[in-house]
Scaffold this motif. Structure first.
Motif, PDB file in Angstrom:
ATOM      1  N   GLY A   2       0.795  -1.225   0.000  1.00 13.12           N
ATOM      2  CA  GLY A   2       0.000   0.000   0.000  1.00 13.12           C
ATOM      3  C   GLY A   2       0.823   1.268   0.000  1.00 13.12           C
ATOM      4  N   VAL A   3       2.157   1.149   0.001  1.00 13.23           N
ATOM      5  CA  VAL A   3       3.037   2.325  -0.023  1.00 13.23           C
ATOM      6  C   VAL A   3       3.513   2.568  -1.445  1.00 13.23           C
ATOM      7  CG1 VAL A   3       5.208   3.322   0.799  1.00 13.23           C
ATOM      8  CG2 VAL A   3       3.779   1.961   2.352  1.00 13.23           C
ATOM      9  N   ALA A   4       3.254   3.739  -1.981  1.00 14.49           N
ATOM     10  CA  ALA A   4       3.698   4.090  -3.328  1.00 14.49           C
ATOM     11  C   ALA A   4       4.974   4.923  -3.307  1.00 14.49           C
ATOM     12  CB  ALA A   4       2.595   4.856  -4.058  1.00 14.49           C
ATOM     13  N   LEU A   5       5.173   5.671  -2.201  1.00 10.01           N
ATOM     14  CA  LEU A   5       6.323   6.575  -2.128  1.00 10.01           C
ATOM     15  C   LEU A   5       6.595   6.896  -0.655  1.00 10.01           C
ATOM     16  CD1 LEU A   5       8.208   8.134  -4.134  1.00 10.01           C
ATOM     17  CD2 LEU A   5       6.679  10.094  -3.841  1.00 10.01           C
ATOM     18  N   ALA A   6       7.845   7.190  -0.350  1.00 11.69           N
ATOM     19  CA  ALA A   6       8.215   7.587   1.013  1.00 11.69           C
ATOM     20  C   ALA A   6       9.156   8.781   0.949  1.00 11.69           C
ATOM     21  CB  ALA A   6       8.881   6.430   1.746  1.00 11.69           C
ATOM     22  N   SER A   7       9.099   9.648   1.964  1.00 11.38           N
ATOM     23  CA  SER A   7      10.051  10.750   2.078  1.00 11.38           C
ATOM     24  C   SER A   7      10.766  10.619   3.412  1.00 11.38           C
ATOM     25  CB  SER A   7       9.347  12.112   1.981  1.00 11.38           C
ATOM     26  OG  SER A   7       8.406  12.296   3.026  1.00 11.38           O
ATOM     27  N   TYR A   8      12.086  10.804   3.366  1.00 14.00           N
ATOM     28  CA  TYR A   8      12.927  10.516   4.534  1.00 14.00           C
ATOM     29  C   TYR A   8      13.836  11.704   4.811  1.00 14.00           C
ATOM     30  CZ  TYR A   8      16.457   8.000   7.333  1.00 14.00           C
ATOM     31  OH  TYR A   8      17.317   7.594   8.315  1.00 14.00           O
ATOM     32  N   GLY A   9      13.780  12.217   6.038  1.00 16.07           N
ATOM     33  CA  GLY A   9      14.632  13.333   6.426  1.00 16.07           C
ATOM     34  C   GLY A   9      16.038  12.871   6.732  1.00 16.07           C
ATOM     35  N   LEU A  10      17.009  13.418   6.008  1.00 14.06           N
ATOM     36  CA  LEU A  10      18.397  12.970   6.134  1.00 14.06           C
ATOM     37  C   LEU A  10      19.165  13.717   7.215  1.00 14.06           C
ATOM     38  CD1 LEU A  10      19.214  12.766   2.318  1.00 14.06           C
ATOM     39  CD2 LEU A  10      18.593  10.877   3.850  1.00 14.06           C
ATOM     40  N   GLU A  11      18.739  14.946   7.533  1.00 12.70           N
ATOM     41  CA  GLU A  11      19.439  15.754   8.528  1.00 12.70           C
ATOM     42  C   GLU A  11      18.433  16.544   9.359  1.00 12.70           C
ATOM     43  OE1 GLU A  11      22.243  18.455   6.857  1.00 12.70           O
ATOM     44  OE2 GLU A  11      23.461  16.899   5.900  1.00 12.70           O
ATOM     45  N   ASN A  12      18.833  16.834  10.588  1.00 14.42           N
ATOM     46  CA  ASN A  12      18.113  17.794  11.433  1.00 14.42           C
ATOM     47  C   ASN A  12      16.676  17.406  11.758  1.00 14.42           C
ATOM     48  OD1 ASN A  12      20.359  19.528  11.602  1.00 14.42           O
ATOM     49  ND2 ASN A  12      19.819  20.481   9.646  1.00 14.42           N
ATOM     50  N   GLU A  13      16.371  16.138  11.690  1.00 13.95           N
ATOM     51  CA  GLU A  13      15.061  15.648  12.108  1.00 13.95           C
ATOM     52  C   GLU A  13      15.246  14.543  13.143  1.00 13.95           C
ATOM     53  OE1 GLU A  13      12.002  16.429   8.435  1.00 13.95           O
ATOM     54  OE2 GLU A  13      12.766  14.402   8.709  1.00 13.95           O
ATOM     55  N   GLY A  14      14.283  14.435  14.030  1.00 12.97           N
ATOM     56  CA  GLY A  14      14.347  13.412  15.059  1.00 12.97           C
ATOM     57  C   GLY A  14      13.515  13.818  16.252  1.00 12.97           C
ATOM     58  N   TRP A  15      14.044  13.590  17.460  1.00 12.69           N
ATOM     59  CA  TRP A  15      13.282  13.932  18.660  1.00 12.69           C
ATOM     60  C   TRP A  15      14.246  14.275  19.789  1.00 12.69           C
ATOM     61  CZ3 TRP A  15      13.056   9.305  16.049  1.00 12.69           C
ATOM     62  CH2 TRP A  15      13.667   8.194  16.638  1.00 12.69           C
ATOM     63  N   PHE A  16      13.696  14.947  20.806  1.00 15.29           N
ATOM     64  CA  PHE A  16      14.508  15.422  21.925  1.00 15.29           C
ATOM     65  C   PHE A  16      13.659  15.422  23.182  1.00 15.29           C
ATOM     66  CE2 PHE A  16      12.421  18.991  19.947  1.00 15.29           C
ATOM     67  CZ  PHE A  16      11.991  19.777  21.000  1.00 15.29           C
ATOM     68  N   ASP A  17      14.260  15.832  24.304  1.00 15.63           N
ATOM     69  CA  ASP A  17      13.582  15.833  25.604  1.00 15.63           C
ATOM     70  C   ASP A  17      12.864  17.169  25.806  1.00 15.63           C
ATOM     71  OD1 ASP A  17      12.770  15.757  28.220  1.00 15.63           O
ATOM     72  OD2 ASP A  17      14.748  15.424  29.087  1.00 15.63           O
TER      73      ASP A  17
END
Length: 527
Positions: free
Chosen positions: A245-260
């Motif tokens: 069911g997935v046709a395309l994906a976008s992936y953040g290579l820098e400066n994305e994620g999570w923190f406290d």
């Protein structure tokens, strides 16, 4: 005429012109004849619109029964009576008032979450002279037990559909990555946000693939490092994902994620206190304001208001303290709509600027934490499924956080923060297990609920001054992405207050005026 004028923007900064409370000898501002609106410098409609006053001068309004003059008169009368029975001549208080807010402050910020604290930080950092601006932050939940900040999953990303949101997050991630250059306090330990730059992974169905491609094009133009992945590339990089069911994906290579989030909140609070910002644990219950009824050159009627006093009800007490002020910042998050109503915003005929409400309301969102020994490993990003379900890792012990935003029909009652565990079983887990087969055997360990300050108009922030309540500024309505954008939003609001216009990032599309004009700044990438 009025609609055209609202599109023309902002004027000189209110604080930038040295405006203080009238107790310090400054002028609070007034409307003067046909020469236009003068005083605040933040022109509520435009400097190109000519107004003429109608009827008598400013009219004082109070949402309660006791006006400013009545209050000071009663205090003076009580002092005289007590003095008459006490030895000595000088007045001295009979009780401790250290828990009360100050009697006057240049700026009163309603809401002590990360957005309110960020505004306070940038006001003090950008002030022309140290100590020139007195700032008071009022927060009713001093434990932050129900604060949106600490109940969030702490994500930051640049994968948005609007350039302004991408720019806000790029600025904010630079702030977070260099947090101790901004928020260091002498003799205090450095902050550790535990920033995890694992990225965001958005999945799109065939129906959403074109929209994703367009979004990524905008993201790259704004400087975000994002790549597109086919189902085959996705399977190769993350073999634990079922690509059905997935046709395309976008992936953040820098400066994305999570923190406290808690660390950021406490770091901001510690820093602004060291800069001289005052705090009060209490609730804003009233505004005392003056108003002028005016007409534009073509006869359109408007009423300009200015807040002169904020009444703060002290925590766990029947006492309240009136605080004279020059500016009020509405950073009350999910409750900012109520604060706007206290100021008279939206109390007018439907379809008029006077009757345009701040469309921000509390929306309850659930976050679930589960354990899955065979789940995705340390390389796993925050995954956002086309169904609306999302998850990310939490720590190193095969624990995961996640949830899903409900449909409009399924919106839970925001009157409490009770968790609906059936929602996970029926609306979240099936999608998780379908996308990550290992999650078939997950075990939920705990769950909690928090609030979005949900903008029902276009799910985007509201930043800058109100066009009619000329000294109320907004920093609210970010619908789930306020935490990650707080450092940039705080600076933007401070810039408008000090200089009269946005400098670092142009956030004009996020002004209040758009609600009256019907011009949506629609953000399509909301989790």
């Amino acid at each position: 005429m009025l609609r055209r004028a609202l599109r023309l923007g902002l004027g000189p900064g209110l604080l930038g012109r040295g405006l203080g409370t009238h107790r310090e000898g400054s002028t609070l501002g007034k409307a003067e004849g046909s020469g236009g609106y003068r005083g605040s410098g933040v022109f509520p409609i435009s400097s190109h619109v000519t107004f003429r006053t109608r009827g008598p001068g400013p009219r004082w309004e109070d949402s309660g029964s006791l006006g400013a003059g009545d209050w000071h008169g009663k205090v003076s009368e009580i002092k005289k009576k007590i003095q008459s029975v006490l030895p000595g001549g000088a007045w001295s208080p009979l009780c401790d008032t250290s828990h009360l807010p100050p009697e006057h402050s240049d700026v009163v910020i309603v809401g002590g979450g990360v957005l309110g604290l960020s505004v306070a930080y940038w006001l003090k950092r950008l002030e022309k002279r140290q100590g020139a601006i007195r700032v008071l932050v009022v927060e009713r939940d001093h434990t932050y037990s129900q604060a949106s900040t600490v109940l969030s999953v702490g994500g930051i990303r640049q994968q948005f559909s609007l350039p302004e949101n991408i720019q806000l997050s790029l600025f904010s991630v630079e702030f977070l990555r260099n947090i101790n250059e901004y928020l260091a306090v002498v003799d205090d330990p450095p902050l550790d946000l535990q920033f995890n730059p694992s990225g965001y992974l958005f999945l799109a169905s065939e129906e959403g693939a074109t929209i994703m491609e367009n979004n990524v094009k905008v993201q790259r133009q704004e400087g975000a490092k994002v790549c597109l992945m086919s189902p085959e590339q996705l399977q190769k990089k993350f073999p634990w994902i079922n690509t059905e069911g997935v046709a395309l994906a976008s992936y953040g290579l820098e400066n994305e994620g999570w923190f406290d989030p808690w660390c950021l909140l406490q770091g901001l609070r510690r820093k602004v206190q060291s800069m001289g910002v005052l705090f009060c644990h209490g609730e804003v219950t009233r505004f005392v304001s003056s108003s002028n009824h005016m007409e534009t050159a073509i006869g359109e009627k408007v009423t300009l208001k200015r807040i002169h006093e904020v009444h703060v009800k002290v925590d766990h007490s029947q006492e309240y303290q009136p605080v004279e002020c020059a500016i009020v910042v509405n950073a009350a998050g999910a409750w900012s709509g109520r604060i706007a109503e206290l100021a008279g915003i939206g109390k007018g005929l439907p379809g008029t600027l006077q009757g345009t409400k701040l469309p921000v309301e509390p929306r309850k969102r659930y976050v679930y934490l589960w354990h899955c020994p065979q789940g995705p490993g340390l390389e796993a990003p925050l995954v956002a499924d086309p169904s609306g379900a999302y998850f990310r890792r939490e720590g190193l012990g095969n624990n995961y956080l996640g949830g899903c935003s409900p449909t409009e029909e399924e919106e839970p009652d925001p009157g409490n923060l009770e968790v609906d565990h059936d929602f996970f079983q029926e609306k979240v887990w099936p999608y998780l297990a379908q996308r990550v087969p290992a999650f078939e055997t997950l075990k939920v360990r705990r769950a909690w609920a928090g609030y979005y300050d949900y903008n029902t108009f276009d799910q985007n922030g509201v930043v800058g001054p109100h066009p009619l309540v000329v000294n109320m500024y907004f920093a609210t309505g970010f619908s789930g992405h306020g935490l990650q954008q707080a450092p940039a939003v705080g600076r933007a609001v401070a810039e408008v207050m000090l200089e009269g216009h946005f400098q670092t990032i142009n956030l004009s599309p996020f002004l209040f005026n758009r609600f009256y004009l019907g011009e949506k700044a629609q953000e399509h990438c909301i989790i």
